[in-house]
Design a protein around this motif. Structure first.
Motif, PDB file in Angstrom:
ATOM      1  N   ASP A  43       0.882  -1.272   0.007  1.00 18.79           N
ATOM      2  CA  ASP A  43       0.038  -0.011  -0.038  1.00 18.79           C
ATOM      3  C   ASP A  43       0.664   1.311   0.018  1.00 18.79           C
ATOM      4  OD1 ASP A  43      -1.903  -1.772   0.070  1.00 18.79           O
ATOM      5  OD2 ASP A  43      -2.971  -0.960   1.906  1.00 18.79           O
ATOM      6  N   GLU A  44       1.972   1.167   0.689  1.00 14.54           N
ATOM      7  CA  GLU A  44       2.832   2.249   0.613  1.00 14.54           C
ATOM      8  C   GLU A  44       3.477   2.719  -0.687  1.00 14.54           C
ATOM      9  OE1 GLU A  44       5.201   2.254   4.803  1.00 14.54           O
ATOM     10  OE2 GLU A  44       5.959   0.884   3.226  1.00 14.54           O
ATOM     11  N   LEU A  45       3.521   1.822  -1.745  1.00 14.26           N
ATOM     12  CA  LEU A  45       3.958   1.911  -2.949  1.00 14.26           C
ATOM     13  C   LEU A  45       2.710   2.846  -3.710  1.00 14.26           C
ATOM     14  CD1 LEU A  45       5.956  -1.396  -3.805  1.00 14.26           C
ATOM     15  CD2 LEU A  45       6.946   0.862  -3.251  1.00 14.26           C
ATOM     16  N   ALA A  82      12.011   7.615   6.233  1.00 14.57           N
ATOM     17  CA  ALA A  82      11.213   8.865   6.019  1.00 14.57           C
ATOM     18  C   ALA A  82       9.971   8.544   5.487  1.00 14.57           C
ATOM     19  CB  ALA A  82      12.130   9.211   4.849  1.00 14.57           C
ATOM     20  N   ILE A  83       9.528   7.590   5.039  1.00 11.47           N
ATOM     21  CA  ILE A  83       8.173   7.472   4.631  1.00 11.47           C
ATOM     22  C   ILE A  83       7.493   7.247   5.869  1.00 11.47           C
ATOM     23  CG2 ILE A  83       6.713   5.694   3.490  1.00 11.47           C
ATOM     24  CD1 ILE A  83       8.038   7.742   1.619  1.00 11.47           C
ATOM     25  N   ARG A  84       8.291   6.237   6.942  1.00  7.03           N
ATOM     26  CA  ARG A  84       7.448   5.851   7.983  1.00  7.03           C
ATOM     27  C   ARG A  84       7.430   6.650   9.179  1.00  7.03           C
ATOM     28  NH1 ARG A  84       9.017  -0.310   6.739  1.00  7.03           N
ATOM     29  NH2 ARG A  84       7.571  -0.762   5.204  1.00  7.03           N
ATOM     30  N   PHE A  85       8.075   8.020   8.898  1.00  9.71           N
ATOM     31  CA  PHE A  85       8.405   8.838   9.912  1.00  9.71           C
ATOM     32  C   PHE A  85       6.841   9.528  10.633  1.00  9.71           C
ATOM     33  CE2 PHE A  85       9.071  13.293  11.723  1.00  9.71           C
ATOM     34  CZ  PHE A  85       9.925  13.132  12.448  1.00  9.71           C
ATOM     35  N   PHE A  86       5.873   9.759  10.043  1.00 12.86           N
ATOM     36  CA  PHE A  86       4.777  10.279  10.356  1.00 12.86           C
ATOM     37  C   PHE A  86       4.036   9.148  11.058  1.00 12.86           C
ATOM     38  CE2 PHE A  86       4.803  14.015   7.117  1.00 12.86           C
ATOM     39  CZ  PHE A  86       5.314  14.677   8.191  1.00 12.86           C
ATOM     40  N   VAL A 128       0.453  -0.901  12.930  1.00 12.23           N
ATOM     41  CA  VAL A 128      -0.129   0.248  12.050  1.00 12.23           C
ATOM     42  C   VAL A 128       0.929   1.630  12.390  1.00 12.23           C
ATOM     43  CG1 VAL A 128      -2.440  -0.307  11.740  1.00 12.23           C
ATOM     44  CG2 VAL A 128      -1.784   1.269  13.443  1.00 12.23           C
ATOM     45  N   GLY A 129       1.797   1.568  13.080  1.00 11.42           N
ATOM     46  CA  GLY A 129       2.470   2.748  13.549  1.00 11.42           C
ATOM     47  C   GLY A 129       3.978   2.458  13.080  1.00 11.42           C
ATOM     48  N   ASN A 130       4.164   1.232  12.224  1.00  8.25           N
ATOM     49  CA  ASN A 130       5.393   0.953  11.666  1.00  8.25           C
ATOM     50  C   ASN A 130       5.411   0.823  10.203  1.00  8.25           C
ATOM     51  OD1 ASN A 130       7.890  -1.551  11.472  1.00  8.25           O
ATOM     52  ND2 ASN A 130       7.612  -0.338  13.376  1.00  8.25           N
ATOM     53  N   PHE A 131       4.286   1.163   9.531  1.00  6.66           N
ATOM     54  CA  PHE A 131       4.411   1.525   8.109  1.00  6.66           C
ATOM     55  C   PHE A 131       3.283   2.769   7.800  1.00  6.66           C
ATOM     56  CE2 PHE A 131       1.096  -1.470   8.584  1.00  6.66           C
ATOM     57  CZ  PHE A 131       0.227  -1.399   7.888  1.00  6.66           C
ATOM     58  N   PHE A 132       3.423   3.151   6.415  1.00  3.11           N
ATOM     59  CA  PHE A 132       2.440   4.319   6.183  1.00  3.11           C
ATOM     60  C   PHE A 132       0.963   3.669   5.523  1.00  3.11           C
ATOM     61  CE2 PHE A 132       0.578   7.780   4.402  1.00  3.11           C
ATOM     62  CZ  PHE A 132       1.209   8.990   4.720  1.00  3.11           C
ATOM     63  N   SER A 133       0.193   3.986   6.344  1.00  4.63           N
ATOM     64  CA  SER A 133      -1.375   3.797   5.778  1.00  4.63           C
ATOM     65  C   SER A 133      -2.349   4.814   6.453  1.00  4.63           C
ATOM     66  CB  SER A 133      -1.747   2.419   6.060  1.00  4.63           C
ATOM     67  OG  SER A 133      -1.995   2.106   7.282  1.00  4.63           O
ATOM     68  N   GLY A 424       2.819   0.266  -8.421  1.00  4.42           N
ATOM     69  CA  GLY A 424       3.530   1.068  -7.559  1.00  4.42           C
ATOM     70  C   GLY A 424       4.568   0.710  -7.530  1.00  4.42           C
ATOM     71  N   ALA A 425       5.295  -0.505  -7.433  1.00  4.01           N
ATOM     72  CA  ALA A 425       6.460  -0.845  -7.609  1.00  4.01           C
ATOM     73  C   ALA A 425       7.194  -0.681  -8.771  1.00  4.01           C
ATOM     74  CB  ALA A 425       6.764  -2.270  -7.382  1.00  4.01           C
TER      75      ALA A 425
END
Length: 517
Positions: A43-45, A82-86, A128-133, A424-425
């Motif tokens: 989903d991040e891609l 960086a992607i997972r900072f927020f 869910v705090g470990n990847f962007f969604s 996305g990849a």
């Protein structure tokens, strides 16, 4: 109806704040230490690709999370950290907000510690705090509304309804499920003495704020003929999701938020309805129950209810602190220890702590695996982890084939993917391999169209070529993609087909590739 504002000494406020900061900082550190260990999540891609097509909406989500990932890339770059900072900040924030709600309910040191520990060790929040969604931010908006509501119930200024409306509106722009929780809160207010707020202007002004924030996405949905409703309807009539009975849905809640927290959140729910001190907050308990019933009726995934638990943790902490203040005091540290120990035991199933092979062995040893939410998930790893493997290897395979085409074919070849993860990849890693952007009929990729391609030469990723042989004049199998043994099984079975001369022009054929599921 006036309600006295809960007061406590400045010294206790300081101690409670330190506990909240300590638990929040611990959550942040956990995510910073682990969120770069595997790879980019499917989903991040897709989110990154959506960020290149900014709009007021997308087929499967509102725009806020896409704006955040675009901002994250602009500020920090494209690394996993960086992607997972927020999301890491959001994970820490929900732990801190749980403690703040507990304190606002009258909780002191033990209440704050128990409630914060429960949020810290809940498997869903760890994951869910470990990847962007959008799921990373959803609990913040739900519980931000609850924090405002608790303050209002405790006699806070009515203008807090404006903050409630702001957070609810942002929540709707993050994920549409905010509407279901909002309906639960509405019923909770209506069925309790808090209904008196409906006679005042501030709650309606707050509602107007929420509506105004959500309106651009409503317009976008209407302009595009309500794609999210169409998507949800397609899913409901498919075999995509694991359908749970009401009992199974409830039982999976216990696993999702750590079985050791059950006495805390169930006790918090009972406290809201059964105790003199907690009864003032029973609108929250009703909101939880109404949302639970909504999701069971709609056959939602079990984790859809997970953002509601911090308020129950907070209430449970207060209940435990009061109940065991003068008797059986050992229960509070025992419960705290159980939450932390069981959270640590299950943490490798939610965080990328172990290597994949060791994780498989570990799950067998403890006889535990996260419940499946989709029927197609048959990978050895939990879906959360399996979807983080194989993407760049797949792109490398496509690049090898693409750059071995005849020069005239390479210039005009399109790359068609079956789902947004693959597309996305290609879009994310493709610049490294000098690949063009992908096209797909899946979710919002369909709306972005076939670009300028004609269909003369198309590299198609698929598990077989039955459809392609009907659609193209010639189809050649150029081999299976290279992937990871830990990736989703169907991704490992993908072949690259060189398809020539689509029997209709690609723009004319495009409506047939639509895949909203």
């Amino acid at each position: 109806m006036a309600t006295a504002i809960i007061q406590r000494s400045p010294g206790r406020i300081g101690a409670e704040r330190l506990l909240i900061i300590a638990f929040g900082a611990t959550a942040l550190l956990i995510h910073f230490l682990t969120n770069g260990r595997y790879g980019y999540f499917r989903d991040e891609l897709y989110y990154i690709a959506c960020g290149q097509h900014l709009a007021f909406g997308y087929v499967d989500q509102p725009p806020l999370s896409i704006l955040l990932i675009r901002l994250s890339r602009t500020l920090f770059g494209d690394s996993l950290f960086a992607i997972r900072f927020f999301p890491a900040l959001a994970g820490a924030g929900i732990v801190a907000l749980t403690g703040a709600i507990s304190r606002e309910m009258g909780g002191r040191g033990w209440a704050v510690a128990l409630s914060c520990a429960a949020s810290l060790c809940a498997l869903f929040y760890l994951a869910v705090g470990n990847f962007f969604s959008m799921n990373a931010f959803e609990p913040l908006f739900w519980m931000g509304c609850i924090y405002s509501l608790v303050r209002i119930i405790n006699g806070g200024p009515p203008k807090l309804w404006l903050w409630f409306g702001l957070l609810a509106g942002l929540g709707l722009e993050n994920k549409h499920s905010m509407a279901f929780f909002g309906a639960g809160i509405f019923v909770g207010l209506l069925l309790t003495p808090e209904r008196h707020h409906f006679r005042e202007k501030w709650i309606w002004l707050g509602g107007l704020v929420a509506f105004a924030i959500a309106l651009p996405n409503v317009f976008w949905q209407a302009q595009h003929h309500w794609p999210t409703y169409e998507l949800l309807s397609n899913i409901a009539h498919s075999n995509k999701n694991v359908v749970l009975s009401p009992l199974q849905f409830v039982l999976q809640q216990i696993t999702l938020v750590n079985p050791a927290t059950l006495p805390l959140w169930l006790g918090g729910l009972i406290w809201m309805f059964g105790s003199r001190e907690g009864r003032r907050y029973r609108a929250l308990g009703i909101a939880y129950l109404v949302t639970l019933v909504e999701l069971v009726i709609m056959q939602g995934k079990s984790y859809y209810l997970a953002p509601a638990y911090p308020m129950l943790f907070a209430a449970g902490g207060v209940a435990a602190e009061n109940l065991f203040a003068n008797r059986m005091r050992w229960i509070k540290p025992a419960l705290l220890a159980a939450i932390i120990v069981l959270g640590a035991l299950f943490a490798p199933c939610a965080l990328p702590i172990l290597s994949p092979d060791k994780l498989v062995t570990y799950m067998r040893a403890i006889h535990f695996a996260p419940p499946r939410t989709e029927t197609s998930h048959t990978a050895a790893l939990p879906q959360l982890f399996a979807d983080q493997f194989g993407w760049e290897e797949m792109v490398g395979s496509v690049a090898h084939v693409y750059h071995h085409l005849r020069p005239e074919d390479e210039k005009r070849a399109a790359i068609f993917c079956q789902n947004y993860g693959e597309a996305g990849a290609i879009d994310f890693f493709g610049s490294k391999y000098q690949l063009p952007q992908a096209i797909s009929g899946h979710q919002s990729y369909f709306l972005w169209g076939p670009r300028d391609y004609t269909g003369g030469v198309v590299l198609v990723l698929d598990t077989d070529a039955d459809d392609e042989r009907e659609q193209f004049t010639s189809v050649e199998d150029l081999g299976q993609v290279v992937s990871s043994p830990w990736a989703m099984p169907w991704e490992r079975r993908m072949h690259i087909y060189l398809c020539r001369d689509l029997k209709a022009s690609l723009p004319e054929f495009w409506p047939h590739v639509k895949k909203w599921l």
